[in-house]
Scaffold this motif. Sequence first.
Motif, PDB file in Angstrom:
ATOM      1  N   HIS A  94      -3.315   2.305  33.182  1.00 41.78           N
ATOM      2  CA  HIS A  94      -3.235   2.623  31.621  1.00 41.78           C
ATOM      3  C   HIS A  94      -2.722   1.085  31.198  1.00 41.78           C
ATOM      4  N   ILE A 183     -16.014   0.649  29.404  1.00 43.72           N
ATOM      5  CA  ILE A 183     -15.649   2.146  29.797  1.00 43.72           C
ATOM      6  C   ILE A 183     -16.589   2.883  29.048  1.00 43.72           C
ATOM      7  N   GLY A 329     -18.300   7.359  27.357  1.00 44.39           N
ATOM      8  CA  GLY A 329     -16.887   7.300  27.100  1.00 44.39           C
ATOM      9  C   GLY A 329     -16.311   7.739  25.764  1.00 44.39           C
ATOM     10  N   ARG A 348      -5.723  14.488  30.981  1.00 42.97           N
ATOM     11  CA  ARG A 348      -6.180  13.145  31.766  1.00 42.97           C
ATOM     12  C   ARG A 348      -5.365  12.007  31.093  1.00 42.97           C
ATOM     13  N   LEU A 349      -4.629  12.440  29.590  1.00 48.24           N
ATOM     14  CA  LEU A 349      -3.807  11.320  29.282  1.00 48.24           C
ATOM     15  C   LEU A 349      -2.435  11.235  29.750  1.00 48.24           C
ATOM     16  N   SER A 354      -7.120   8.375  35.849  1.00 53.65           N
ATOM     17  CA  SER A 354      -8.031   7.947  34.775  1.00 53.65           C
ATOM     18  C   SER A 354      -7.621   6.618  34.258  1.00 53.65           C
ATOM     19  N   GLU A 355      -8.462   5.558  34.144  1.00 57.46           N
ATOM     20  CA  GLU A 355      -8.330   4.538  33.350  1.00 57.46           C
ATOM     21  C   GLU A 355      -8.421   4.726  31.805  1.00 57.46           C
ATOM     22  N   VAL A 356      -7.161   4.142  31.198  1.00 55.43           N
ATOM     23  CA  VAL A 356      -7.104   4.636  29.973  1.00 55.43           C
ATOM     24  C   VAL A 356      -6.748   3.263  29.183  1.00 55.43           C
ATOM     25  N   CYS A 410      -7.445   6.508  22.171  1.00 54.47           N
ATOM     26  CA  CYS A 410      -7.578   6.398  23.464  1.00 54.47           C
ATOM     27  C   CYS A 410      -8.832   5.954  23.849  1.00 54.47           C
ATOM     28  N   ILE A 412     -11.363   6.166  26.998  1.00 55.81           N
ATOM     29  CA  ILE A 412     -11.456   6.716  28.412  1.00 55.81           C
ATOM     30  C   ILE A 412     -12.904   7.076  28.652  1.00 55.81           C
ATOM     31  N   SER A 413     -13.200   7.159  30.003  1.00 52.48           N
ATOM     32  CA  SER A 413     -14.705   7.627  30.542  1.00 52.48           C
ATOM     33  C   SER A 413     -14.729   9.106  30.397  1.00 52.48           C
ATOM     34  N   ALA A 416     -14.230  11.483  33.351  1.00 49.28           N
ATOM     35  CA  ALA A 416     -12.997  11.777  33.681  1.00 49.28           C
ATOM     36  C   ALA A 416     -12.520  13.084  33.264  1.00 49.28           C
TER      37      ALA A 416
END
Length: 653
Positions: A94, A183, A329, A348-349, A354-356, A410, A412-413, A416
């Motif tokens: 993140h 992303i 994404g 997910r947040l 997860s990448e965010v 946000c 995000i993919s 995810a």
Amino acid sequence: MLKKNEGIDIVKELGGIQNVEQAQALFEKRLDSDHLIRIRKLSQPEILIKIANAIAMCDPARVYINTGSAADRQFIRQLALNKGEEAVLPMDGHTIHYDLKEEQGRIIDRTFYIANPDEKISSLANKILRDDALVEVRTKMAGIMSGGTMVVGLYMRGPVGAAATNPALELTSSAYVSHSAEILYRNAFDDFEKEVERLGHFYTNIHSEGLNRAEDLPNARVFMDRSHRTTYSFNCTYAGNTLLLKKGNHRFSVDKAVYEGEGRELAEHMFITGIDGPDGRVTWVAGAAPSGCGKTTTAMAGNHFVGDDLAQMWIDESGSVRSINPECGIFGIVEDVNGEGDPMLMDRLRNPGSEVIWSNVLIDETGTPHWTGNGEAQPIRGRNFQGPWKKGLQDANGKEIPISHPNARCTISSSALANYSEAAEAAEGVETRVITYSGRDSDTMPPVWVAKNSDHGVAIGACIVSAATATEVGASGVKRAPWANAPFIPGALGDYMKAQFDFFGSAAIADGKRPIMAGLNYFLTHEARGGSGKKLLGEKKDVKAWLAWLEQRAHGDVDAIETPIGFIPRYADMQRLFETRIDKAYPEDLYNRQFSLYVDNILARIDLQIAAYSKEENIPPRLFDVLKEQRDGLVALKEKFGPIVTPEQLSNM
């Protein structure tokens, strides 16, 4: 008619590179050995000339050719941190990005289409003549990347191999923009040239944030050259102005569909989601709504998520309407995202894995993001979009500053998400059987209604009216939002509308495969339906019931009540779906308030649209025919039943 490659190609004029030999000579001079090897894997002349001219015009100290490898992605992430465009948060993967506090949305007043002298531009947009744009770009972009790094990315806006996918170059000095692109889009370095050859075109996007200072914002610009399908963006940082793969290229895709699609292709501001029906059936829905009006929430209400913002649609050889998501994404608004209404996204947040990239939310003293409406205990201090913050802080006008900006996001993919569907990467797209249109409508239309035919469906899209949101700098009030796509329609509205009528009414759509077209509205308030207060007359999760009804209506499983504006559901069906889909009681009194026709409000809406479209050139007469038919029917209802007509009265006609 829009003409391709008409007039001076500005970046070619300013860069001075006219052929492949000159491009290769520039690469030899400007790229280090590693990146020279990478770019030599490309051979398509127009691609190489575009990249070379962007380098020559912007004059970066370093050029990084991004192949999409794990090492390249890590380089970009680290560059964003080194430049201060992002900062690490305690949760692994993140980061937080802050835009300039004065630039928290699309700069619509500084966004222009570059036009040739005889070229028609949408009446809802700004234009600049090509010669004037040349001066602007020369003055403000020449040498703008001096001392910096240009990252060159080659992306697909859609799955590789799809009929309606679009290749696009992203050339930027912002590592945040490049990180976001990794992303949100498919890095296609290995497939890019093959796809350009197959499709016969590509888009080009050139961006630099410049010195990233508030005093430079008056000179910020977004220019979109429709003829050469090239965008220029400078002195800005908000992703809606800088990540030109998104709405900048969406505009080019709209042009391509309208002027080259021959009635068989559309580019829409729509989510795509799949709804489970009886006996394992999955029905795919695509739905339009203006930014900030619930597209992500509605997309997540489905069982099989494909996308929350954009859709490319076409009619395939079998007569099916197919849809793909240009993105992979979510660049989603987080205001009012919470565990009750958005459990999968919230998971997910708030949990690792997860990448965010967060933008413009508050970060508290523990490094945790917070935002308005998240349903959690709020901190009393931290840092947000305008700097250090504490509860009760006021701006220069004495207005309390919220914990996060209304347009905080946000990134995000899609993969995810728990309801992500692998169909999102299928080149054949998903067969689309339901089309919806919605906006922030507090007082006029019912929660859901289905058009009588495709012409009436196009009219629903053409007549969206919505409260303005924080996605556009300076926007306020209630305004028309045709197809929720109006900010992204470059040409004349009449041309776009004709393409809609041609597509949805096409004889190429096979019997039994024509989508139903519907309106959605879950923003009705109590005060608009005989109560008091501005609280919603329902909940966000109710949309699952409305979508379930549309899924069944598309297959002829449920009957409906006919009205002048279309078909509305019967109470018994909605009561059943509320119980089975969201385990919620649905009293008949609430149904009556939501689905009674407030005739005067609808008539005023129709009159607004007739007056507005009468001022436009070449609007297809079919629109006015539909609106007159609806108006006459509503006037007759009012004469018989009065200004409020209940579902029971409609059923007994």
